[in-house]
Design an enzyme around this catalytic site. Sequence first.
Site, PDB file in Angstrom:
ATOM      1  N   SER B  17       0.852  -1.192   0.000  1.00  0.00           N
ATOM      2  CA  SER B  17       0.000   0.000   0.000  1.00  0.00           C
ATOM      3  C   SER B  17       0.892   1.247   0.000  1.00  0.00           C
ATOM      4  CB  SER B  17      -0.941  -0.046   1.205  1.00  0.00           C
ATOM      5  OG  SER B  17      -1.816   1.049   1.182  1.00  0.00           O
ATOM      6  N   HIS B  44      -2.373  -0.724  -3.535  1.00  0.00           N
ATOM      7  CA  HIS B  44      -3.524   0.169  -3.343  1.00  0.00           C
ATOM      8  C   HIS B  44      -3.306   1.455  -4.140  1.00  0.00           C
ATOM      9  CE1 HIS B  44      -4.385  -1.844   0.805  1.00  0.00           C
ATOM     10  NE2 HIS B  44      -4.806  -2.571  -0.206  1.00  0.00           N
ATOM     11  N   ASP B 137      -4.737  -4.543   5.526  1.00  0.00           N
ATOM     12  CA  ASP B 137      -5.068  -5.409   4.393  1.00  0.00           C
ATOM     13  C   ASP B 137      -3.917  -6.384   4.161  1.00  0.00           C
ATOM     14  OD1 ASP B 137      -6.550  -6.393   2.288  1.00  0.00           O
ATOM     15  OD2 ASP B 137      -5.868  -4.880   0.854  1.00  0.00           O
TER      16      ASP B 137
END
Lengths: 280, 196
Positions: B17, B44, B137
């Site tokens: 991310s 992401h 995540d």
Amino acid sequence: MTQMTGDEISDIEIKLLMEGLFQVYGHDFRDYSEASLRRRLNQWLSTSGFATISLAQSQLLRDRALFETLLRGITVNVSEMFRDPSFFKAIREHIVPYLKTYPFVKIWHAGCASGEEAYSMAILLIEEGLQGRFRIYATDINEEVIQKAQGGIYPLQELQHFTRNYQNAGGTGSFSDYYTARYDHAILSANLRENIVFAAHSLAVDADFGEMNMILCRNVMIYFKQPLKERVLALFDSSLITGGFLCLGTKETLDNRNISSQYETIVPRMQIYRKRYAKK
Amino acid sequence: MQRNSGKTFKAIVIGVSTGGVTALKKLLGGLPTDFPLPILVVSHISPDSDDGLAVLLDTLCSIHVKEANEGELIMPGTVYLAPANYHLLLERDSTIAFSIDSPVNFARPSVDVLFESAADVYNKTLIGILLTGAGNDGSKGMLKIKNRGGTVIVQDPVDAEMDSMPKSALQLLKADYVVCLKNIPELLHNIVEGKL
């Protein structure tokens, strides 16, 4: 014979259940792609109280209310207004000029989920001066979601995002003119709904719709296996007038399909295609 | 040291991310053109991004980097990036699938969605790598890979631009390797060649 793994067994359970659901309820998920189906089924299973698909199956086949919860779980399609703003901008700039040449325009929005994109299209066409000259047939397999779509009520917290999409999609008005905020929800204007007919329709088992000028089916076939994709595209092909437009999701393509040769690309990266006039 | 001997690997999945661009440049930049496995990446990115990151990484790395296409069969020596605003999943026949199901851990694409679907397909022949990022995540996905007998590599939180994703995974599971980013290419080489 060696013992199968838990995964192999659960794949078999899913196949058996899909066959059962088709025979009992007529809903056909046998040709849905496995990765997403498995994920959605497992999510449903974890909230259902059953330990395995097989244990749930007996009751699912007998109890329609329970089946409805599963149906909701495996057919839920999420959407947003003006998803992919550049797609709606392309419709406005490249397709609307063609649509304006017809006295009346019929649009089929297949797999409309809770209606966000159908309403988006209505707004776009009204802004382009087509009020009273078009009808959108918005269909989805899930009747519950169709009812929600008919209401045109969305959580207020999503409206900020929708407004930004609308602006990026080339909206010419003020997005706030299209809804009324009440408490924590927004209800879309009734004059948008006048142009839309919502109906339940299954792409896997139901027949075609006649004489459409444009068909939108965005991010619906990504959940289908090849044979079902071909079935749906054939359905669209027979529902679309010559010179009509077919719009897919921005990550879908019409390449290498049975109907490919009858279609030309109109806006390349936006996956907007046009049905060719017959060769002389 | 016996742990992975005799294992053959089929694919690598990477989740990242915040700090992803720099991290992917370093990691993928250290892999050779003929790297023997396909690599799937969830990074992401904002929902309206185009394929710019894939194009950029492809020019900077010797290994081929591209945005994943629906239905595409994954090939060795190729890195597939999840497109913006779609979850990336893997089918049993090693083809790529997309979904627009709701965001998971506030993310679409979500690392967990890719990792869990890839673990279903590859079990112990999968390598999962979790890199820098905010949020959590990827933790559940890494746990599933681990539980299915796959190999899990977590970027050392001290080395990560944002440590919460690696930290969150390490709280949930015991990683096979906790390493600095710069050492991952060599580690992968050794794992894949059966030297570890």
